[in-house]
Design an enzyme around this catalytic site. Structure first.
Site, short mmCIF file in Angstrom:
data_model
loop_
_atom_site.label_atom_id
_atom_site.label_comp_id
_atom_site.label_asym_id
_atom_site.label_seq_id
_atom_site.Cartn_x
_atom_site.Cartn_y
_atom_site.Cartn_z
N THR A 166 -12.11 7.47 4.92
CA THR A 166 -10.97 8.38 4.87
C THR A 166 -11.36 9.55 3.97
O THR A 166 -12.25 9.42 3.13
CB THR A 166 -9.74 7.70 4.25
OG1 THR A 166 -10.12 7.24 2.95
CG2 THR A 166 -9.30 6.51 5.07
N GLU A 220 -7.38 5.24 9.84
CA GLU A 220 -7.06 3.81 9.82
C GLU A 220 -6.53 3.31 11.17
O GLU A 220 -6.32 2.12 11.36
CB GLU A 220 -6.01 3.53 8.73
CG GLU A 220 -6.53 3.65 7.31
CD GLU A 220 -6.40 5.05 6.74
OE1 GLU A 220 -6.34 6.03 7.54
OE2 GLU A 220 -6.38 5.18 5.50
N LYS A 229 10.81 17.58 -3.06
CA LYS A 229 12.02 16.88 -3.49
C LYS A 229 12.88 17.85 -4.27
O LYS A 229 12.55 18.23 -5.38
CB LYS A 229 11.65 15.66 -4.32
CG LYS A 229 10.83 14.70 -3.48
CD LYS A 229 10.45 13.43 -4.19
CE LYS A 229 9.66 12.55 -3.25
NZ LYS A 229 8.22 12.59 -3.42
N TRP A 259 15.16 15.74 0.44
CA TRP A 259 13.80 16.07 0.82
C TRP A 259 13.77 17.29 1.73
O TRP A 259 14.59 17.43 2.63
CB TRP A 259 13.16 14.91 1.58
CG TRP A 259 12.82 13.74 0.70
CD1 TRP A 259 13.07 13.62 -0.63
CD2 TRP A 259 12.16 12.53 1.10
NE1 TRP A 259 12.62 12.42 -1.09
CE2 TRP A 259 12.06 11.72 -0.06
CE3 TRP A 259 11.66 12.06 2.30
CZ2 TRP A 259 11.47 10.47 -0.02
CZ3 TRP A 259 11.07 10.81 2.32
CH2 TRP A 259 10.97 10.02 1.17
P1 AMP Z 1 -7.12 11.50 8.76
O1 AMP Z 1 -7.22 10.04 8.58
O2 AMP Z 1 -7.99 12.27 7.83
O3 AMP Z 1 -7.30 11.92 10.17
O4 AMP Z 1 -5.64 11.92 8.34
C1 AMP Z 1 -4.52 11.31 8.90
C2 AMP Z 1 -3.29 12.06 8.49
O5 AMP Z 1 -3.27 13.36 9.10
C3 AMP Z 1 -2.00 11.42 8.96
O6 AMP Z 1 -1.61 10.36 8.13
C4 AMP Z 1 -1.05 12.62 8.91
O7 AMP Z 1 -0.60 12.88 7.59
C5 AMP Z 1 -1.94 13.76 9.34
N1 AMP Z 1 -1.74 14.03 10.77
C6 AMP Z 1 -2.51 13.64 11.80
N2 AMP Z 1 -2.02 14.13 12.97
C7 AMP Z 1 -0.89 14.83 12.66
C8 AMP Z 1 0.08 15.56 13.41
N3 AMP Z 1 -0.01 15.71 14.73
N4 AMP Z 1 1.10 16.11 12.74
C9 AMP Z 1 1.22 16.00 11.40
N5 AMP Z 1 0.33 15.34 10.63
C10 AMP Z 1 -0.72 14.76 11.25
#
Ligand code: AMP
Length: 548
Positions: free
Chosen positions: A186, A331, A444, A449
Site C-alpha cells: 500500500t 487490499e 469536521k 462532516w
Molecule cells: P490504493 O490502495 O492506493 O489504490 O488506494 C485506495 C484508496 O483510493 C481507496 O481506499 C479510496 O480512498 C481511493 N479511491 C479509489 N478509487 C476511488 C474512487 N473512484 N473515488 C474515490 N476514491 C477512490
C-alpha cells in the site's frame, strides 16, 4: 454429501495457456524503453514466460520466493508476472515513483530474491543495491547490446541473456490455488507500507469478476491499453483479464503524456483503457488544444481517486467515450465497485442517469459491503447516511504480509471478519456506493462532516479551474473549515470571490469553503492521487481569514 465435479486449481498459468491456445495470434504491442514499438502475441508471450520461469528456477527461485519489478507497462513485465507467479514464486511489483529509501525498505521487508528493472530506473538501483543484501541478482530489462554496466550493482544480469538460458520445454507446475502469486505494498501515507499478498485463487476469481459485463466488461473484440501502471495494484487486474478474454493488449511504456497516449490509441485501434483521473486531465487538455477526436476508443475505466463529474461528461459529450467510474484499493486486488446503469435506470432522464454514473458504483458479485457508525452499528442504505465503509470477499486481504499491523479485520455479531477500508461512504437504496472521503480527509465542521471530494468536484466544473483540492483547516469555533486550493488554467482570469460564489446554491451554505488559495501545482503521490498529507504540511501555517 460432496459435489462430484473436477477439482482443478485456479492458477494464473492456466490463463496464459488458454490465451496461447485460443488467442495465440492476438497481438501484444509495447512501446519499449529502447524507443521502438515491439510486437508479439499470446503464443510468443507464453513461450517466453515458460523459458523465463525455467531460467528463474535454475537461478534459484523456489516456491514462495519474491521476484520484484521496478518497471513500466510492457511485454517483459507481463512475462515476469506469469513466469514468477506461474512457477510458484511471487511477483512483487514496486512503485518506482516512491522515494529510493522507501523502495529499499520495501525490498528488504519483502526479502526479494531478484529484482527486474527497466533501465530508466538504473539510478534507483544504484542507490539501493548496497542496502539490499537479500537480492541475489538485479535484472536489467533491456536488449543485450544496450546492457548497462555499473560497479555499484553487484550481480547485474541481462534479462534477455537470462531468458536465453531457460528451456521452452518447461511445464507449468500444478500448485495449490491458495499459494501466493503477487505482492503489492500500500502507498502508506502514515506509517510503513503494508503488503497485500494475493493468491492464485484470488487473482483468477478477481479476473473473472472484473471481466463481467457490468464490471469492466472486456472481450476478445477489445483492444486494451492500460494506462494504469502494472505497479499500481496489477494494473487493476488487466494483465489477467486481457488474456482471459483474448483481448489485444497495448502497453504504453514510460511515455504517459497526452500526446504519446493519444498516438498509441489511434495507431493501434484502442477501444478500451483504464487510468487515474490525473492522467486523463493531461490527455483531454492535449486533445482540446489540438482539436483531436478518438476514432476507436469506446470506454475507459477511471478510478483510484474520485473521477470529477465534469470529466465523465466531457468524455461522453465531447468525445463519445463511456466512462466507467470504479472504486477499489490495493487490499481488494483492487476492484470493489463500478458505476454502470442497470435496467431500472434506463427510463430515467439524462440528468438522473448521470448522477448514478458519477457514484463509485455497485459491488461486483463476490464483494459484500456495508457502512457503519463509529460504534460499528450498520447504517441504512438511503443515499444520505454516511459512515465507515467495510467490505469482505474472496479477493479482500484477511491480514497483511508478515502480519504487519496485526489483525486488520472488524468482526460482526456473527463473527464474520470485515475489512475497514478507511473510506467514508453512502449507499443508496439501489446499492450504489458513493465515497464521501478518506476518513482522514473528511472535514469536521461544528460536529458535522463536509465531503472534500464533493467540493473538489464542484470546483473542477468551473471553466477556469485546471485542478483543485480541498483540505480542512483548524478553526477555533468550528473545529475545521474547508480551504479550496486551486490551479488555474493557463491565462484564465478568476479570483477568490468568483470561486466562492460558484458554490452558491450548489451546496449547503455551511459547506462553502472559507477561503481560496491559488498554487502553481498540486502535489501528487506515487499513484497520481492528490497528496493531502503534503498539502496539509504546506498549509500548516495558513490561517483562515476570520480565524487569524
Ligand atoms: P490504493 O490502495 O492506493 O489504490 O488506494 C485506495 C484508496 O483510493 C481507496 O481506499 C479510496 O480512498 C481511493 N479511491 C479509489 N478509487 C476511488 C474512487 N473512484 N473515488 C474515490 N476514491 C477512490
Amino acid at each position: 454429501m460432496q459435489g462430484l465435479m473436477m477439482d482443478m486449481p485456479l492458477l494464473i498459468s492456466t490463463i496464459l495457456q488458454q490465451a496461447a491456445r485460443h488467442f495465440g495470434d492476438v497481438e501484444i504491442v509495447s512501446r519499449r524503453v529502447e524507443g521502438d514499438i515491439h510486437r508479439t502475441d499470446y503464443r510468443g508471450l507464453e513461450t517466453r514466460a515458460r523459458r523465463l520461469a525455467d531460467a528463474l528456477s535454475k537461478a534459484g527461485v523456489a516456491d514462495g520466493d519474491r521476484v520484484a519489478t521496478l518497471a513500466w507497462n510492457g511485454y517483459r513485465h507481463m512475462e515476469l508476472y506469469y513466469a514468477a507467479g506461474g512457477m510458484g514464486g511471487v511477483i512483487h511489483t514496486i512503485n518506482p515513483r516512491l522515494h529510493p529509501d522507501q523502495i529499499a525498505w520495501i525490498v528488504n521487508h519483502a526479502e526479494d530474491k531478484f529484482l527486474a528493472f527497466d533501465i530508466t530506473f538504473l539510478p534507483i538501483i544504484e542507490a539501493i543495491a548496497a542496502r539490499c543484501p537479500n537480492v541475489k541478482g538485479w535484472i536489467a530489462m533491456i536488449d543485450p547490446d544496450r546492457q548497462p554496466s555499473s560497479d555499484k550493482i553487484p550481480g547485474l544480469i541481462n534479462y534477455e541473456a537470462l531468458l536465453d538460458g531457460g528451456s521452452a520445454d518447461y511445464r507449468w507446475p500444478t500448485l495449490d490455488e491458495n499459494s501466493a502469486v503477487g505482492l503489492c505494498y500500500t502507498s502508506g501515507t502514515t506509517g510503513n507500507p503494508k503488503g497485500a499478498l494475493y493468491s492464485h485463487r484470488s487473482s483468477v476469481i478477481h479476473a473473472y469478476a472484473a471481466a463481467l459485463p457490468d464490471a469492466m466488461g472486456a472481450s476478445s473484440r477489445d483492444v486494451i491499453l492500460p494506462v494504469v501502471p502494472m505497479f499500481h495494484v496489477n494494473a487493476w487486474g488487466l494483465p489477467y483479464v486481457a488474456p482471459m478474454v483474448g483481448a489485444k493488449l497495448v502497453f504504453p511504456g514510460q511515455h504517459l503524456d497526452g500526446q504519446s497516449i493519444y498516438e498509441l490509441f489511434e495507431q493501434e485501434g484502442v477501444t478500451y483503457s483504464a487510468g487515474v483521473p490525473t492522467v486523463w486531465l493531461g490527455l483531454l487538455q492535449y486533445m482540446r488544444s489540438k482539436s483531436l477526436r478518438f476514432s476507436t476508443l469506446k470506454r475507459t475505466v477511471i478510478g483510484g481517486s474520485a473521477c470529477p463529474p465534469a470529466m465523465i461528461r466531457s468524455f461522453r459529450d465531447d468525445y463519445g467515450v463511456e466512462v466507467i467510474h470504479a472504486w477499489g484499493m490495493t487490499e481488494l486486488s483492487p476492484l470493489g465497485t463500478l458505476a454502470k446503469l442497470q435496467a431500472r435506470h434506463q427510463g430515467l432522464p439524462d440528468e438522473a442517469q448521470q448522477k448514478v454514473l458519477e457514484k463509485q458504483g455497485h459491488v461486483i458479485f463476490g464483494i459484500d459491503m456495508k457502512i457503519v457508525d463509529d460504534q460499528n452499528q450498520e447504517l441504512p442504505w438511503d443515499g444520505s447516511s454516511f459512515g465507515n465503509l467495510l467490505v469482505r470477499g474472496p479477493w479482500v486481504v484477511r491480514e497483511y504480509f508478515k502480519s504487519e499491523g496485526g489483525n486488520p479485520l472488524v468482526d460482526d455479531e456473527e463473527g464474520h471478519g470485515w475489512f475497514p477500508t478507511g473510506d467514508v461512504a453512502t449507499i443508496d437504496s439501489d446499492g450504489y456506493m458513493q465515497i464521501t472521503d478518506r476518513s482522514k480527509d473528511v472535514i469536521k465542521s461544528g460536529g458535522e462532516w463536509i465531503s472534500s471530494i464533493d467540493l473538489e468536484n464542484l470546483a473542477l466544473a468551473h471553466p477556469a479551474v485546471a485542478n483543485a483540492a480541498v483540505i480542512g483547516i483548524a478553526h477555533p469555533k468550528w473545529d475545521e473549515r474547508p480551504l479550496l486550493i486551486v490551479v488555474k488554467k493557463p491565462d484564465a482570469k478568476v479570483d477568490r470571490k468568483d470561486l466562492i460564489e460558484f458554490y452558491d446554491g450548489k451546496v449547503a451554505k455551511w459547506w462553502i469553503p472559507d477561503d481560496v488559495q491559488f498554487v502553481d501545482e498540486i502535489p501528487l503521490g506515487a499513484t497520481g492521487k492528490i497528496l493531502k498529507t503534503r498539502l496539509r504540511e504546506l498549509f500548516a501555517d495558513y490561517r483562515l481569514p476570520d480565524a487569524a
